[in-house]
Scaffold this motif. Structure first.
Motif, PDB file in Angstrom:
ATOM      1  N   ALA A  70     -11.691   0.493  -4.904  1.00 10.93           N
ATOM      2  CA  ALA A  70     -12.181   0.812  -6.257  1.00 10.93           C
ATOM      3  C   ALA A  70     -11.075   1.251  -7.201  1.00 10.93           C
ATOM      4  O   ALA A  70     -11.213   1.139  -8.420  1.00 10.93           O
ATOM      5  N   VAL A 130     -15.155  -2.123  -3.389  1.00 11.36           N
ATOM      6  CA  VAL A 130     -14.224  -1.875  -2.273  1.00 11.36           C
ATOM      7  C   VAL A 130     -12.782  -2.009  -2.781  1.00 11.36           C
ATOM      8  O   VAL A 130     -12.408  -3.043  -3.324  1.00 11.36           O
ATOM      9  N   LEU A 148     -12.646   1.519 -12.466  1.00 12.73           N
ATOM     10  CA  LEU A 148     -12.928   0.628 -13.596  1.00 12.73           C
ATOM     11  C   LEU A 148     -14.264  -0.102 -13.429  1.00 12.73           C
ATOM     12  O   LEU A 148     -15.119  -0.089 -14.324  1.00 12.73           O
ATOM     13  N   PHE A 149     -14.457  -0.743 -12.283  1.00 15.51           N
ATOM     14  CA  PHE A 149     -15.699  -1.488 -12.065  1.00 15.51           C
ATOM     15  C   PHE A 149     -16.825  -0.587 -11.572  1.00 15.51           C
ATOM     16  O   PHE A 149     -17.993  -0.867 -11.837  1.00 15.51           O
ATOM     17  N   ARG A 166      -4.268  -6.986 -18.863  1.00 14.11           N
ATOM     18  CA  ARG A 166      -4.593  -7.234 -17.450  1.00 14.11           C
ATOM     19  C   ARG A 166      -5.901  -8.036 -17.452  1.00 14.11           C
ATOM     20  O   ARG A 166      -6.926  -7.558 -17.971  1.00 14.11           O
ATOM     21  N   ASN A 202       0.830  -1.215   0.000  1.00 10.55           N
ATOM     22  CA  ASN A 202       0.000   0.000   0.000  1.00 10.55           C
ATOM     23  C   ASN A 202       0.860   1.258   0.000  1.00 10.55           C
ATOM     24  O   ASN A 202       0.434   2.307  -0.505  1.00 10.55           O
ATOM     25  N   HIS A 246      -4.768  -6.308  -0.298  1.00 10.48           N
ATOM     26  CA  HIS A 246      -4.302  -4.986   0.155  1.00 10.48           C
ATOM     27  C   HIS A 246      -4.796  -4.652   1.566  1.00 10.48           C
ATOM     28  O   HIS A 246      -4.356  -3.648   2.144  1.00 10.48           O
ATOM     29  N   LEU A 247      -5.715  -5.430   2.099  1.00  7.08           N
ATOM     30  CA  LEU A 247      -6.257  -5.110   3.427  1.00  7.08           C
ATOM     31  C   LEU A 247      -5.185  -5.369   4.481  1.00  7.08           C
ATOM     32  O   LEU A 247      -4.673  -6.475   4.599  1.00  7.08           O
ATOM     33  N   TYR A 290     -11.449  -5.447   9.139  1.00  8.18           N
ATOM     34  CA  TYR A 290     -12.153  -4.871   7.982  1.00  8.18           C
ATOM     35  C   TYR A 290     -13.325  -5.755   7.569  1.00  8.18           C
ATOM     36  O   TYR A 290     -14.401  -5.269   7.222  1.00  8.18           O
ATOM     37  N   TYR A 350       1.490   3.394  -3.226  1.00  8.56           N
ATOM     38  CA  TYR A 350       0.555   4.322  -3.865  1.00  8.56           C
ATOM     39  C   TYR A 350       1.068   5.748  -3.899  1.00  8.56           C
ATOM     40  O   TYR A 350       0.617   6.554  -4.709  1.00  8.56           O
ATOM     41  N   VAL A 374     -15.327   2.683  -2.787  1.00 10.37           N
ATOM     42  CA  VAL A 374     -14.669   2.732  -1.470  1.00 10.37           C
ATOM     43  C   VAL A 374     -13.164   2.602  -1.674  1.00 10.37           C
ATOM     44  O   VAL A 374     -12.706   1.668  -2.338  1.00 10.37           O
ATOM     45  N   CYS A 409     -11.960  -6.504  -6.130  1.00 12.10           N
ATOM     46  CA  CYS A 409     -11.132  -7.032  -7.211  1.00 12.10           C
ATOM     47  C   CYS A 409      -9.706  -6.569  -6.990  1.00 12.10           C
ATOM     48  O   CYS A 409      -9.451  -5.355  -6.924  1.00 12.10           O
ATOM     49  N   ALA A 461     -12.363   5.042   2.999  1.00  9.70           N
ATOM     50  CA  ALA A 461     -12.138   4.005   4.007  1.00  9.70           C
ATOM     51  C   ALA A 461     -10.836   4.290   4.743  1.00  9.70           C
ATOM     52  O   ALA A 461     -10.031   5.129   4.318  1.00  9.70           O
TER      53      ALA A 461
END
Ligand SMILES: C[S@@+](CC[C@H](N)C(=O)[O-])C[C@H]1O[C@@H](n2cnc3c(N)ncnc32)[C@H](O)[C@@H]1O
Length: 251
Positions: free
Chosen positions: A103, A101, A107-108, A77, A57, A175-176, A182, A60, A125, A170, A152
């Motif tokens: 996001a 979640v 894309l989605f 991808r 993370n 990544h959580l 969570y 980013y 999110v 996705c 979040a």
């Protein structure tokens, strides 16, 4: 649950759906800025942050949202190439409330907004405010007023209890940083019978490169076992991808 049972679940029948009506509350641009979370307080869960998730993370900071968008939305991808098939498999119907979640670039989010229509709601999110600002701007430009952003943190989704019918992660579950904590919040956010859909890279595939093995902290059985232990029930899935596993749970 053993690996072969998971594999069997992945090839069984179609994904089910949950329908409902609801009222819009917040405009997309209002929720994009960093600020206090909308969710109810969460009881503390003793959990040590996942070091791999903390490390990835931190990446980013190296690009802005536009830079990440190029990395997420390109031919080759798998989840991008097969995005329409993925959305179709969810069987989303007008009026549903879906949380995208993690996001990212949205894309989605955009495709979900088309599927649930103006009477539905899509919560984008993410922990990164940059992504949410970009998603809100795009939703406004596209006239998708059903898109709402939620900031979040690693403990909370920012979603209100009982506010969503489907949660979709996705390339985001790994990544959580505090998955147990969570997931408890995600469980609260879903209505009873709501679906949790996970698509993530299967690092146990033969030929997985070393960097990817380092990037994803565990193989699918462990990740999926965590979700089941959080009170979600695995259910049948018709969609199969090559590089990613697909799993659906009900709350
Ligand atoms: C690899 S990207 C996936 C983006 C998008 N789902 C896709 O597949 O294109 C992972 C995303 O998860 C987000 N993320 C990390 N931890 C999160 C958390 N606890 N809650 C929500 N999003 C999170 C990151 O900021 C990033 O946008």
């Amino acid at each position: 649950m053993s690996r072969w049972i998971w594999s069997a679940l992945l090839v069984l029948g179609p994904l089910g759906g949950v329908g409902c009506d609801h009222a819009a509350t917040t405009r997309p641009d209002e929720a994009a800025a960093p600020g206090p979370l909308a969710a109810a307080p969460v009881e503390p869960i003793a959990e040590t942050p996942q070091p791999v998730a903390v490390r990835i993370n931190a990446e980013y900071g190296k690009h802005d949202a536009a830079g990440w968008t190029k990395r997420f939305e390109h031919d080759g991808r798998e989840v991008y190439d097969r995005r329409h098939e993925i959305v179709a498999a969810l069987g989303l119907t007008p009026g549903l409330r879906v949380a995208d979640v993690g996001a990212g670039s949205g894309l989605f989010t955009r495709l979900f907004a088309e599927a649930v229509g103006p009477s539905g709601r899509v919560y984008a999110v993410d922990v990164q405010a940059d992504f949410l600002t970009q998603i809100a701007a795009r939703a406004e430009a596209d006239g998708q007023a059903q898109v709402e952003t939620r900031r979040a943190d690693q403990r909370r989704t920012g979603l209100d209890p009982g506010s969503i019918d489907v949660a979709f992660l996705c390339d985001a579950y790994h990544h959580l940083e505090l998955p147990k904590t969570y997931l408890a919040d995600l469980h609260r956010a879903l209505v009873p019978g709501g679906r949790l859909v996970i698509i993530d890279y299967d690092r146990s595939r033969p030929g997985t490169e070393a960097w990817m093995k380092d990037h994803i902290r565990a193989d699918p059985p462990q990740l999926l076992g965590e979700i089941e232990a959080a009170g979600f029930t695995p259910t049948a899935v018709s969609l199969r991808l090559e590089e990613n596993f697909v799993a659906v749970f009900t709350r």
